[in-house]
Design an enzyme around this catalytic site. Structure first.
Site, PDB file in Angstrom:
ATOM      1  N   LYS A  82     -57.648 -13.360 -29.994  1.00  0.00           N
ATOM      2  CA  LYS A  82     -57.974 -14.001 -31.065  1.00  0.00           C
ATOM      3  C   LYS A  82     -57.047 -15.021 -32.006  1.00  0.00           C
ATOM      4  CE  LYS A  82     -61.621 -12.978 -34.277  1.00  0.00           C
ATOM      5  NZ  LYS A  82     -62.580 -11.859 -34.959  1.00  0.00           N
ATOM      6  N   LYS A  98     -65.352 -13.197 -16.567  1.00  0.00           N
ATOM      7  CA  LYS A  98     -65.929 -11.894 -16.922  1.00  0.00           C
ATOM      8  C   LYS A  98     -67.046 -11.967 -17.518  1.00  0.00           C
ATOM      9  CE  LYS A  98     -64.764  -9.273 -20.308  1.00  0.00           C
ATOM     10  NZ  LYS A  98     -64.331  -8.133 -21.112  1.00  0.00           N
ATOM     11  N   LYS A 150     -70.227 -11.179 -24.152  1.00  0.00           N
ATOM     12  CA  LYS A 150     -70.848 -11.829 -24.913  1.00  0.00           C
ATOM     13  C   LYS A 150     -70.361 -13.056 -25.507  1.00  0.00           C
ATOM     14  CE  LYS A 150     -73.145  -7.821 -25.839  1.00  0.00           C
ATOM     15  NZ  LYS A 150     -72.801  -6.447 -26.346  1.00  0.00           N
TER      16      LYS A 150
HETATM   17  P1  TYM Z   1     -67.583  -2.934 -25.005  1.00  0.00           P
HETATM   18  O1  TYM Z   1     -68.628  -2.362 -26.117  1.00  0.00           O
HETATM   19  O2  TYM Z   1     -67.032  -4.228 -25.010  1.00  0.00           O
HETATM   20  O3  TYM Z   1     -68.253  -2.584 -23.281  1.00  0.00           O
HETATM   21  C1  TYM Z   1     -68.783  -1.297 -23.183  1.00  0.00           C
HETATM   22  C2  TYM Z   1     -68.466  -0.968 -21.638  1.00  0.00           C
HETATM   23  O4  TYM Z   1     -68.746  -1.900 -21.116  1.00  0.00           O
HETATM   24  C3  TYM Z   1     -67.732  -2.351 -19.991  1.00  0.00           C
HETATM   25  N1  TYM Z   1     -67.658  -3.688 -19.590  1.00  0.00           N
HETATM   26  C4  TYM Z   1     -67.762  -4.304 -18.236  1.00  0.00           C
HETATM   27  N2  TYM Z   1     -67.541  -3.514 -17.269  1.00  0.00           N
HETATM   28  C5  TYM Z   1     -67.208  -4.305 -16.267  1.00  0.00           C
HETATM   29  N3  TYM Z   1     -67.579  -5.564 -16.156  1.00  0.00           N
HETATM   30  C6  TYM Z   1     -68.059  -6.404 -17.459  1.00  0.00           C
HETATM   31  N4  TYM Z   1     -68.181  -7.773 -17.447  1.00  0.00           N
HETATM   32  C7  TYM Z   1     -68.097  -5.594 -18.540  1.00  0.00           C
HETATM   33  N5  TYM Z   1     -68.100  -6.006 -19.874  1.00  0.00           N
HETATM   34  C8  TYM Z   1     -68.043  -5.043 -20.605  1.00  0.00           C
HETATM   35  C9  TYM Z   1     -66.452  -2.122 -20.829  1.00  0.00           C
HETATM   36  O5  TYM Z   1     -65.339  -2.034 -20.026  1.00  0.00           O
HETATM   37  C10 TYM Z   1     -66.769  -0.806 -21.494  1.00  0.00           C
HETATM   38  O6  TYM Z   1     -66.570   0.242 -20.657  1.00  0.00           O
HETATM   39  N6  TYM Z   1     -63.522  -0.753 -27.067  1.00  0.00           N
HETATM   40  C11 TYM Z   1     -64.674  -0.404 -26.420  1.00  0.00           C
HETATM   41  C12 TYM Z   1     -65.627   0.549 -27.053  1.00  0.00           C
HETATM   42  C13 TYM Z   1     -65.057   1.909 -27.308  1.00  0.00           C
HETATM   43  C14 TYM Z   1     -64.384   3.016 -26.168  1.00  0.00           C
HETATM   44  C15 TYM Z   1     -63.870   3.944 -27.085  1.00  0.00           C
HETATM   45  C16 TYM Z   1     -64.716   3.062 -24.873  1.00  0.00           C
HETATM   46  C17 TYM Z   1     -64.482   2.231 -28.538  1.00  0.00           C
HETATM   47  N7  TYM Z   1     -64.163   3.708 -28.407  1.00  0.00           N
HETATM   48  C18 TYM Z   1     -63.658   4.957 -26.642  1.00  0.00           C
HETATM   49  C19 TYM Z   1     -64.321   4.213 -24.428  1.00  0.00           C
HETATM   50  C20 TYM Z   1     -63.485   5.431 -25.245  1.00  0.00           C
HETATM   51  C21 TYM Z   1     -65.439  -1.699 -26.321  1.00  0.00           C
HETATM   52  O7  TYM Z   1     -65.322  -2.520 -26.917  1.00  0.00           O
HETATM   53  O8  TYM Z   1     -66.676  -1.792 -24.916  1.00  0.00           O
END
Ligand code: TYM
Length: 322
Positions: free
Chosen positions: A111, A190, A193
């Site tokens: 960012k 990748k 969104k």
């Molecule tokens: P978030 O909401 O961005 O994504 C949720 C999960 O989807 C996976 N993911 C992907 N995996 C493979 N290829 C892709 N293109 C792809 N896009 C998304 C992410 O790796 C994730 O596992 N910070 C986290 C949310 C979170 C969290 C936590 C996760 C908050 N607290 C504690 C684990 C443990 C996040 O933004 O995920």
């Protein structure tokens, strides 16, 4: 094995979320001693600034997760903000977090690099994530590759706290699904969104087919052989099919004599079938909002119980309980 993972309600889930994370959640709920899955609405507050939208996204996320196979009898499904113990634990961890560690984290760094304003919520985002994980004594965190750095931060903070105050936290580990660690989007980057290249799990199949037809490919002519291993269209197709179909498609790539349009149609067909059952179940769930709310309520109560124990342990260790 104690499993925990979170997913942000920033919009409807896409194929990257499913293959990188949700598919693992479903598999692990049957293997784990306990599985905690939550909708990370506190994290989403750093990007979703419309209260109405956030509320709707949160409910939609719960319905989506249930439709995709999270079973409330096997896993604890809840909303992050319903467990205030996590935010309390976050503060304790914050006092052990070097600024330099957070400055290196990619969400904030990206960012800043784009010259966009960042707030303290985004900067300290990995600390809240560490609290999310440590609050349940989890040892296994199923995620996509993009979250690995955050789990390393969590491990750093846990060791630092344990080093100072004694063995308080369990050391967690990321669990990555190798073939789906980084699911590509329609442009080969990748799927995310923020790159506007997603394919939605529950989008209307016709719209999904249209999006698939727009997947960027090279301009090699029909008769030329193509390399499946470097092609993101092939990579996406592989996520949906078994070994046999994968090999058949790979052989067609190597032989040549076909266009990418055919692969796209094949991909749209398998994807439509793959999510058909979940789509039907989703409709049923949508008609049962009370059931969904009950699941989240029960989940929060279970999660709070565990988190309260861990918080107590951490508070006692650092002198907050007197
Ligand atoms: P978030 O909401 O961005 O994504 C949720 C999960 O989807 C996976 N993911 C992907 N995996 C493979 N290829 C892709 N293109 C792809 N896009 C998304 C992410 O790796 C994730 O596992 N910070 C986290 C949310 C979170 C969290 C936590 C996760 C908050 N607290 C504690 C684990 C443990 C996040 O933004 O995920």
């Amino acid at each position: 094995m104690i499993v925990v993972s979170g997913i942000q309600p920033t919009g409807r889930f896409h194929w990257g979320n499913y293959f990188g994370a949700i598919k693992q959640y479903v598999e692990l709920q049957d293997q784990a001693d306990a599985a905690y899955y939550f909708i990370a609405n506190l994290h989403a507050l750093t990007t979703v600034r419309d209260a109405k939208v956030l509320r709707q996204n949160t409910i939609d996320a719960a319905i989506d997760l249930l439709a995709l196979g999270i079973n409330p009898d096997r896993a604890t499904l809840f909303v992050q903000s319903d467990v205030p113990e996590v935010s309390q634990l976050c503060w304790l961890l914050m006092t052990r977090t070097p600024l330099g560690l957070l400055e290196r984290c990619h969400a904030y760094k990206d960012k800043r690099a784009k010259g966009l304003p960042a707030d303290a919520g985004l900067f300290t985002y990995p600390v809240l994530m560490a609290a999310d994980i440590l609050a349940y004594d989890a040892d296994t965190v199923p995620v996509g590759e993009d979250q690995v750095q955050h789990i390393e931060v969590c491990r750093d903070l846990a060791s630092s706290f344990n080093y100072l105050y004694g063995e308080v936290f369990v050391m967690p580990k990321a669990k990555i699904m190798e073939q789906a660690a980084r699911v590509p989007g329609t442009d080969g980057e990748k799927m995310s969104k923020s790159y506007n290249n997603t394919i939605g799990i529950f989008d209307d199949p016709k719209a999904v087919r249209k999006t698939i037809m727009r997947i960027v490919t090279d301009s090699r002519p029909v008769d030329q052989p193509k390399d499946p291993e470097t092609d993101h269209l092939f990579q996406l197709y592989s996520l949906f099919v078994g070994e046999k179909e994968r090999e058949e498609m790979a052989a067609r790539y190597r032989r040549g004599g076909f266009g990418y349009g055919e692969v796209k149609q094949a991909l749209a067909d398998v994807a439509e079938k793959f999510f058909a059952e979940a789509r039907e179940y989703r409709k049923e769930l949508e008609a049962k909002p009370q059931f969904v709310r009950e699941v989240l309520g029960d989940g929060a109560a279970m999660a709070r119980k565990r988190a309260a124990e861990v918080l107590q342990r951490a508070q006692s260790a650092c002198g907050i309980k007197y």
